[in-house]
Design a protein around this motif. Sequence first.
Motif, short mmCIF file in Angstrom:
data_model
loop_
_atom_site.label_atom_id
_atom_site.label_comp_id
_atom_site.label_asym_id
_atom_site.label_seq_id
_atom_site.Cartn_x
_atom_site.Cartn_y
_atom_site.Cartn_z
N LEU A 122 166.02 -38.71 11.67
CA LEU A 122 164.62 -38.66 11.25
C LEU A 122 164.70 -37.87 9.69
CD1 LEU A 122 161.87 -38.48 13.77
CD2 LEU A 122 162.82 -40.63 12.58
N ARG A 123 165.61 -37.12 9.61
CA ARG A 123 165.78 -36.24 8.31
C ARG A 123 165.84 -37.14 7.05
NH1 ARG A 123 170.58 -31.95 10.28
NH2 ARG A 123 169.32 -30.84 11.97
N GLU A 124 166.76 -38.12 7.43
CA GLU A 124 167.12 -39.06 6.10
C GLU A 124 165.88 -39.99 5.82
OE1 GLU A 124 169.88 -43.08 5.69
OE2 GLU A 124 170.64 -41.47 6.93
N THR A 125 165.13 -40.39 6.72
CA THR A 125 164.07 -41.11 6.45
C THR A 125 162.65 -40.43 6.26
OG1 THR A 125 163.73 -41.96 8.61
CG2 THR A 125 165.11 -43.18 7.32
N ALA A 126 162.60 -39.37 6.15
CA ALA A 126 161.37 -38.36 6.26
C ALA A 126 160.45 -38.84 4.99
CB ALA A 126 161.53 -37.01 6.39
N TYR A 127 161.18 -39.19 3.95
CA TYR A 127 160.64 -39.34 2.52
C TYR A 127 159.68 -40.73 2.80
CZ TYR A 127 163.55 -43.47 2.12
OH TYR A 127 164.44 -44.80 2.21
N GLN A 128 159.90 -41.42 3.74
CA GLN A 128 158.96 -42.69 3.99
C GLN A 128 157.64 -42.38 4.38
OE1 GLN A 128 161.10 -45.36 6.55
NE2 GLN A 128 162.94 -45.49 5.39
#
Length: 311
Positions: free
Chosen positions: A263-269
């Motif tokens: 989820l770190r990678e997609t937290a920007y969403q």
Amino acid sequence: MSLHVIVGSGPVGTATARLLAERGERVRVVTRRGSGPEHPAVERVAADAADADRLTALTEGADALYNCANPAYHRWPTDWPPLAGALLTAAERTGAVLATVGNLYGYGPVDGPMTEQTPLAATGTKGRVRNRMWTEALAAHRAGRARVTEVRGSDYLGAGGTSLPMLVLPRVLDGRRVFLPVDWDAPHTWTYIPDVARTLVVAAADARAWGRAWHVPSAPAAGMRELATRAAALVGAPAPKLTRMPYPVLWLGGLADPFARELRETAYQFDRPYLMDSTAATATLGIDATPLDRAIEEPCSCRARCGRRPL
């Protein structure tokens, strides 16, 4: 009666199989364990879809091959390449249209609504994996070796979904506090699972859809707080108790939890507006989005009717 082959029996694969079966088509669902919806028109086959020869044999005579698979989140870099390669090979060998269920990861962080023309500029691992899959499929299409299309949705709503809102809503409906690293009020596009299936089936059958990607028609954006509040009102639950988790807490959680780590990678969403423009599919393919209240109502009404949490 045409044959349609579906790889994967998750929420989208199941919805697609049921949609086609109810239209009177022959449906073959391929999964490792032979799972899939029970229906007289649905044949369930246990097979490794990453085996190109086996998948080709199962796809012979089919009008379309639907990629509804979904490897474990943390295994995308290892599991997607052989699976996507086998699907494309089967489509090339049999002439079946390859219709893939995609997502928005390939665009990476953006400012403003995403369209199908937004550059595929992902820097994260998962986004790059999806972009390679689409680039290879598109190259085969342009070379005349295959007919391909892809439909992309935002985070899913609908019974059986496993996206973030479908993990949040059960806690909200039980009156429990939710603690996540999201901006609860940032507008976000939500995509209803049956709309994904409808778009996928239409795109596979319409030559105008081949050779490009389409965004699944989705209702106007709403923040997750609004989504949770609407869901709570439907079942008479208390007002949602939502707290924003600091990002460092998520980062630390990822040290022990592979899902949290991904989820770190997609937290920007979820820390800014995340908007998808789906007007092209509506204008060209004639597909309208299901209203947001209806998309929320389905899992909520099922929960109330069944007396348990099916979300």
